[in-house]
Design an enzyme around this catalytic site. Sequence first.
Site, mmCIF file in Angstrom:
data_model
loop_
_atom_site.group_PDB
_atom_site.id
_atom_site.type_symbol
_atom_site.label_atom_id
_atom_site.label_comp_id
_atom_site.label_asym_id
_atom_site.label_seq_id
_atom_site.Cartn_x
_atom_site.Cartn_y
_atom_site.Cartn_z
ATOM 1 C CG ASP A 255 -0.004 -4.136 2.732
ATOM 2 O OD1 ASP A 255 0.210 -3.550 1.658
ATOM 3 O OD2 ASP A 255 -0.164 -3.529 3.816
ATOM 4 N N GLY B 229 3.558 6.378 9.269
ATOM 5 C CA GLY B 229 4.742 6.455 8.434
ATOM 6 C C GLY B 229 5.714 5.313 8.606
ATOM 7 C CG HIS C 243 -0.325 0.242 2.516
ATOM 8 N ND1 HIS C 243 -0.014 -0.768 3.409
ATOM 9 C CD2 HIS C 243 0.062 1.383 3.120
ATOM 10 C CE1 HIS C 243 0.531 -0.260 4.498
ATOM 11 N NE2 HIS C 243 0.588 1.055 4.348
ATOM 12 C CB SER D 254 3.234 1.563 6.576
ATOM 13 O OG SER D 254 2.110 1.584 7.404
ATOM 14 N N GLY E 242 13.538 -23.506 -12.160
ATOM 15 C CA GLY E 242 12.609 -24.619 -12.023
ATOM 16 C C GLY E 242 12.453 -25.182 -10.637
#
Length: 450
Positions: A129, A206, A99, A208, A261
């Site tokens: 998120d 802030g 976000h 985050s 792979g």
Amino acid sequence: MRIIVLILAMGLPAVAARAEGPAVAAGSARLTPVVMAVQKVLPTVVNIATEQIVRVSDPFEPFFNDFFLGTPVRLQRQSVPLGSGVIVDPAGLLITNNHVVRRASNIEIRLFSGQTCPARLVAADSTHDLALLQITNLPAGTVLPAVGFARPDDALLGETVVAVGNPFGLGHSVTTGVLSAKNRSISEGTVTFNDILQTDAATNPGNSGGPLINLDGDLIGINLAIRRDAEGIGFAIPLRRIEEVVSRWLVPGKFGTGVAGFTVETTVREDTAEVVVGSVLPGGPAEEAGLKPGTRIRAVNGHPVAHALQVGQILWRLTPREKVSLDVGGPRPVAVTVREMTDEQLIRQRLALQVQELTPALQKALGLPATVQGLAISDILDGSEFALWDLRRGDIIVQIGNRPVRDLPALAALLRQIRPGDPLDVYLVATKSYGGDLYLKQFAVRAIVQ
């Protein structure tokens, strides 16, 4: 909508950095465990300021409406929400909350010294998120300080934790608290998290995307949010989920067109973190080399590994025809040669979709006129951004950007020119039934290339 992302980093040195501060004599009581942990992690923390341009009404709009046939004239202004991030790879990879950088059109890294470098979005996952960014145009030989990783799930209730971030755009800040709870359930929009760490460290908005660390200075979580209805409660995404998501991104196919792979996971056995093979692509390079799910990987190219992210730090750099050596405890290492992705593999990787060419028989089965040409969606894979747009099996991709797509080679050729993290405008046709009649619906969606 235009969003500019500004990231302020604690330096971009050619060698590992250390947090600057006044000299303190060894053995001083001021060098507490918290101070030492902060000194270790602070150079790895980045500060993110996003700048969004929004439309506002112009007081002279009625005048223009009267004299210019109703043409609306609007001004724009900027808002600046703030977030944080942490470097996880010395070559300039960092993680933050999705976000924080969602819909960013421009990303710029501002160094602590005032220097700037651009960055780009490599991958994003709205469900978890989380987002992965890459600092670009770094000088050759640059080695950034990267955060260390704790053992997954090694978090003690009541232990001291430290949250580092950029609350309210005030620059780097440090807050301490205790780990209050584990496996908390909180909701962000339509997404519910059931494994969240809770702390009483002051984690303002802030913060985050910034790191939550233990007193060893190692990452145990990514700061997520605070409850607006309670003081002094913060949350963080736990390291186990971070490793599960980000290790899937640290593969050759996210940075080029190669495929090794196999995937890796971090497990804990007798209080020791280990890396094991998670899955092996049938018919892929790893399977041909003899690698099997559940196999423990002790070292990669001679470097001991204990975390999936450490394996990813080596894998993502590989290009087609390069080899990676895996020590699995046998008499000789397993050598996996990276291959160029096939068209089908590239489409799965970039779009998380399975598509098939629209034959006359399929057109008839779907009720489409012969004039509709494109690729039919046969499956929407887990994690696909297209699932957020309510796409269905049987919807037809007719154009990407300004280029029509008619077959798999054409779509693959287009995707080879687009980097993961770039936005992609996809135009589709679908059939809708109303009152027994069949109608064609034309629509477009924008998704991030994976």
